[in-house]
Design a protein around this motif. Structure first.
Motif, PDB file in Angstrom:
ATOM      1  N   ARG A  88       0.826  -1.222   0.000  1.00 25.50           N
ATOM      2  CA  ARG A  88       0.000   0.000   0.000  1.00 25.50           C
ATOM      3  C   ARG A  88       0.851   1.259   0.000  1.00 25.50           C
ATOM      4  O   ARG A  88       0.345   2.349  -0.245  1.00 25.50           O
ATOM      5  CB  ARG A  88      -0.938  -0.006   1.209  1.00 25.50           C
ATOM      6  N   ASN A 130      -0.480   4.556   4.267  1.00 21.38           N
ATOM      7  CA  ASN A 130      -0.830   4.944   2.903  1.00 21.38           C
ATOM      8  C   ASN A 130       0.367   5.459   2.113  1.00 21.38           C
ATOM      9  O   ASN A 130       1.343   5.956   2.677  1.00 21.38           O
ATOM     10  CB  ASN A 130      -1.910   6.037   2.937  1.00 21.38           C
ATOM     11  N   LYS A 131       0.251   5.361   0.801  1.00 16.45           N
ATOM     12  CA  LYS A 131       1.253   5.927  -0.094  1.00 16.45           C
ATOM     13  C   LYS A 131       1.107   7.443  -0.118  1.00 16.45           C
ATOM     14  O   LYS A 131      -0.002   7.979  -0.114  1.00 16.45           O
ATOM     15  CB  LYS A 131       1.064   5.358  -1.501  1.00 16.45           C
ATOM     16  N   ASP A 170       0.878   8.663   6.214  1.00 19.96           N
ATOM     17  CA  ASP A 170       1.814   8.266   5.163  1.00 19.96           C
ATOM     18  C   ASP A 170       3.237   8.629   5.588  1.00 19.96           C
ATOM     19  O   ASP A 170       3.478   9.062   6.718  1.00 19.96           O
ATOM     20  CB  ASP A 170       1.442   8.906   3.825  1.00 19.96           C
ATOM     21  N   GLY A 200       0.539  11.035  -1.186  1.00 18.30           N
ATOM     22  CA  GLY A 200      -0.218  11.597  -2.294  1.00 18.30           C
ATOM     23  C   GLY A 200      -1.543  10.929  -2.572  1.00 18.30           C
ATOM     24  O   GLY A 200      -2.258  11.350  -3.474  1.00 18.30           O
ATOM     25  N   THR A 201      -1.899   9.899  -1.794  1.00 17.00           N
ATOM     26  CA  THR A 201      -3.166   9.204  -2.058  1.00 17.00           C
ATOM     27  C   THR A 201      -4.265   9.631  -1.097  1.00 17.00           C
ATOM     28  O   THR A 201      -5.376   9.935  -1.523  1.00 17.00           O
ATOM     29  CB  THR A 201      -2.977   7.681  -1.966  1.00 17.00           C
ATOM     30  N   VAL A 202      -3.981   9.644   0.188  1.00 14.85           N
ATOM     31  CA  VAL A 202      -4.996   9.951   1.198  1.00 14.85           C
ATOM     32  C   VAL A 202      -4.710  11.274   1.899  1.00 14.85           C
ATOM     33  O   VAL A 202      -5.618  12.004   2.274  1.00 14.85           O
ATOM     34  CB  VAL A 202      -5.101   8.802   2.229  1.00 14.85           C
TER      35      VAL A 202
END
Length: 473
Positions: A111, A413-414, A422, A416-418
């Motif tokens: 992820r 999370n990666k 991260d 830039g996604t959520v």
């Protein structure tokens, strides 16, 4: 077990479909399939599948309440003298070489857009240290701190690292390549959580290939079965370990074998304790530590009503209005080995299994075609580490509320996604903590320095020079 015996065992359990392609396989593939099937108890799989599939259609009402006041304490409001007393007790336990740390490190960094085990991940600190290295340094630091405070010549905190099938070899290699980060490899034990076959919606074991059953790790609750089967409990006994701290690898702020937490649990005389952080706001989607039908439990945010989520109470220590249901679970637990020694009596029959409906690649039994489904087609079965809590009374369980900014920054999370949880937020949280600590230690830090990375530390004690910093842009 012979081929005929295996076939009979699987047929009796209603799982004979795993032999669908056996006769068409070459000798090597036949041996691969048989060796895997020999490690699986098909009757157990069918029994678990029947249970979880029936539970999926059932619903029951439970009485949910906040944790009782006498079962919880908070470092946010406890007098400094109380925290110092807990720390003193914890340091004494560590000095007796009776404390071990268990790390849940079976997850991969998928992820995060990272192919290696999550513990190998670099969150972007100036030093570019991995999560594993940060945590190893904390064990080294704590051992040194306890030696200095107590005069003990040798303090050992053994580290037990639970991996999964896909991560074990990579994790062990990473540690070897980095010389075990300064720790004695004799005090690091890698062990592996179990797996369970994936099933379809009717409880039938899925084949990933013509010669391979589809399997998945059995969840973080698989730690209990693994502690027994992998010889960890036996190693505890041989070393004289009485107290265990367990945590997840993806928290860059975790306090390894935190003396305050150990001392809190020991002073309460409990079998199990857990840390929590206050919820950020009523609608934060986070698991909650609560009283459920009169016993400690962890529930999902969705299990409480809007009114319960918004409900406030007067905190007896601070005198402020606080959320009644605010104890956010961070998977950070204390266990007495006395309790862990009872695992064989409850891990299989007491802990429930949960289902996760997933897109699971499989082989069509009629055509032999490999299918990559576009929507969930099967079920992974797993146990949760906290599902043992309800078997305890509150006299055997306690919760310690800690500061989120000091102890919890998950990496989920990666970038830039959520936009949260991260590498960017983890790095920022750790650097901000470092700045707070060096300022508290008497340093002057320029206003444009947003964060400081420390070298070795424990519980707010900076014990080496600054490694790096970040300035505001």
């Amino acid at each position: 077990m012979s081929l005929e015996e295996l076939q009979e065992t699987y047929a009796t359990a209603g799982q004979s479909q795993v032999f669908t392609f056996y006769d068409s396989l070459n000798e090597t593939s036949q041996k691969l399939l048989l060796s895997q099937l020999a490690t699986i108890d098909p009757a157990r799989v069918s029994r678990i599948a029947e249970t979880v599939l029936s539970q999926a259609t059932e619903s029951c009402q439970s009485e949910i309440a906040p944790l009782p006041e006498d079962a919880t304490a908070s470092v946010l409001t406890a007098p400094p003298s109380q925290i110092e007393e807990w720390e003193k007790i914890g340091i004494s336990l560590i000095a007796q070489n009776s404390v071990a740390v268990v790390l849940l490190a079976g997850g991969q960094g998928t992820r995060l857009g990272f192919s290696a085990p999550k513990g190998c991940f670099d969150i972007g600190l100036p030093s570019h240290k991995s999560l594993f290295e940060l945590q190893a340094e904390r064990i080294v630091s704590l051992q040194n701190l306890v030696q200095n405070r107590t005069g003990k010549t040798e303090v050992i905190i053994p580290w037990y690292i639970m991996t999964s099938g896909p991560t074990r070899a990579l994790t062990e290699t990473f540690f070897k390549e980095h010389s075990y980060f300064g720790l004695d490899p004799g005090n690091i034990k890698f062990f592996e959580q179990g797996v369970l076959p994936c099933i379809d919606n009717y409880g039938k074991i899925l084949l990933e290939g013509n010669d391979k059953v589809a399997v998945a790790p059995d969840g973080n609750g698989g730690i209990y079965r693994a502690l027994v089967q992998e010889g960890v409990l036996l190693d505890f006994a041989n070393r004289g370990i009485k107290h265990v701290h367990a945590y997840c690898v993806d928290n860059c702020l975790v306090r390894m074998a935190d003396p305050v937490f150990l001392g809190f649990a020991e002073s309460r005389g409990v079998l199990v304790a857990t840390k929590s952080v206050p919820k950020r706001h009523p609608k934060e989607n986070v698991g909650l530590i609560v009283a459920k039908d009169g016993h400690p439990a962890v529930i999902e945010y969705s299990e409480i009503s809007e009114e319960m989520a918004q409900r406030t109470v007067m905190d007896s220590e601070s005198g402020k209005q606080e959320l009644a249901f605010r104890a956010a679970n961070i998977v950070n637990h204390y266990y007495s080995v006395e309790y862990l020694d009872t695992i064989p009596t409850w891990s299989e029959n007491y802990l429930p299994y949960h289902i996760a409906r997933k897109k699971i690649p499989y082989v069509d039994l009629e055509t032999g075609e490999s299918i990559s489904p576009s929507k969930p087609n099967g079920i992974k079965m797993e146990q949760f580490i906290f599902d043992c809590f309800p078997q305890l009374d509150f006299a055997q369980f306690a919760n310690l509320e800690v500061r989120r900014e000091d102890e919890f920054s998950p990496l989920k999370n990666k970038v830039g996604t959520v936009g949260e949880d991260d590498a960017d937020t983890s790095r920022a949280d750790l650097l901000k903590q470092g700045k707070r600590w060096v300022v508290a230690a008497g340093a002057t830090v320029s206003d444009d320095v947003v964060g400081v990375e420390y070298l070795l530390f424990h519980a707010g004690t900076v014990s080496s020079v600054r490694l790096g910093y970040e300035r505001s842009s």
